[in-house]
Scaffold this active site. Sequence first.
Site, PDB file in Angstrom:
ATOM      1  N   GLU A 146      36.258  29.297  48.814  1.00  0.00           N
ATOM      2  CA  GLU A 146      35.641  28.176  48.020  1.00  0.00           C
ATOM      3  C   GLU A 146      34.248  27.572  48.674  1.00  0.00           C
ATOM      4  O   GLU A 146      34.102  26.515  49.186  1.00  0.00           O
ATOM      5  CB  GLU A 146      36.800  27.221  47.695  1.00  0.00           C
ATOM      6  CG  GLU A 146      37.891  27.280  47.217  1.00  0.00           C
ATOM      7  CD  GLU A 146      38.897  26.404  46.835  1.00  0.00           C
ATOM      8  OE1 GLU A 146      38.819  25.182  47.270  1.00  0.00           O
ATOM      9  OE2 GLU A 146      39.663  26.622  45.980  1.00  0.00           O
ATOM     10  N   GLU A 241      43.369  32.905  43.967  1.00  0.00           N
ATOM     11  CA  GLU A 241      43.721  31.722  44.383  1.00  0.00           C
ATOM     12  C   GLU A 241      44.397  30.800  43.161  1.00  0.00           C
ATOM     13  O   GLU A 241      43.525  30.823  42.535  1.00  0.00           O
ATOM     14  CB  GLU A 241      43.328  30.949  45.494  1.00  0.00           C
ATOM     15  CG  GLU A 241      44.038  29.680  45.930  1.00  0.00           C
ATOM     16  CD  GLU A 241      43.177  28.524  46.723  1.00  0.00           C
ATOM     17  OE1 GLU A 241      42.353  29.028  47.482  1.00  0.00           O
ATOM     18  OE2 GLU A 241      43.412  27.380  46.364  1.00  0.00           O
TER      19      GLU A 241
END
Length: 386
Positions: A146, A241
């Site tokens: 991220e 994810e």
Amino acid sequence: MTGCTAVPAEKFNVAFCFFSKALLSGFVSPNATCEGVGVPPALSGGVVWADPPFFLPHEHALANFSLSDDNISLVPLLKEILAISPNIKLLATPWSPPAWMKDNDEASGGSLLPQYYGVYAQYFVKYIQAMQANGIHIDAITPQNEPLNANNNPACVMQDTAEDIFVKNFLGPAFQTAGLTTKIIVYDHNCDQPGYPEYILGDAAAAKYVDGSAFHLYAGGISALSGVHTLFPNKNLYFTEQYVGGPGNFQNDLEWAMKNLIVGAPRNWSRNVLEWNLAADQNYGPHTAGGCTTCLGAYTINGTAVSRNTSYYIIAHASKFVVPGSVRVASNIVGNLQNVAYLRPDGKKVLIVLNDEANTETFTVQFNGRNFSVSLEGYAVGTFIW
């Protein structure tokens, strides 16, 4: 298709140890019974957080590099998983470089300082080599989990321009010099910013080191993957994810995940699906300070009591039946019957269907002139193999 699984949090096995062999066998063994998920042997797995975060000391030469705290629980856990399913594929992704390499000198937030790009590339090399010395092959890495999220703990912001330079001039050449076959997968963040991986893949000098790009779905739409595929059809796509938020709503969570992930991701060219995460205790722990306080594991472990949650069933509908080497084949979506189909290496066909409405639906499956009829209750999921 490389597989579907849930990602293990590093220190969950403190709570998991009492049931580890039975639960791990049921989850990761390709020969699991109907009571197990039966994750296929060639899937993407994950290496994630420590609690609290730890970093090696400030040392540019990395002469004393070691796996440090990973040897306490993560390495033994991965060895146990590999003993059950030796062909499993592991994806490693850092949540932050060591704090001393960052412009804020902290675990959370900040960015990697350019003067440490070369050192950090060697950090990856030494990590992969140290894991290999323990019999653990890291199949792929992403440079940063991220990279546009500064709010996790740990976390690090790495803009597309920075990741491009890091991969092109440091990480890729370092892997090449060290003779590593570990794949480099860029981005590893939400579907609302496909321009990030497109920027890197559009740079030929960086793209030559890159296997593909990875996505999450906390923002944007899953169809963004198809846009990247259209521009770069020779680069792989991965879905790495998605968590189910506790306490959860089984029907709603299952329906959303089946539609967007198990059906949606492969129909948009993803080679895998990862759920976050494998196990947590009754308080959604362990997690770092400031980490996710509602991430519901596939298993909840409360002392010696173990319960299965939505992610378990999300993954099981695919992982037990869509074996490595399966190829997605065309299937039409009729009305509310969301679906994805595969041809397996053994010639068997697999069809996963979600009835995305409240009413029971009866439908006919046709393949090569043969057909069968089946009914699915409202919001039910069925996996069919023939």
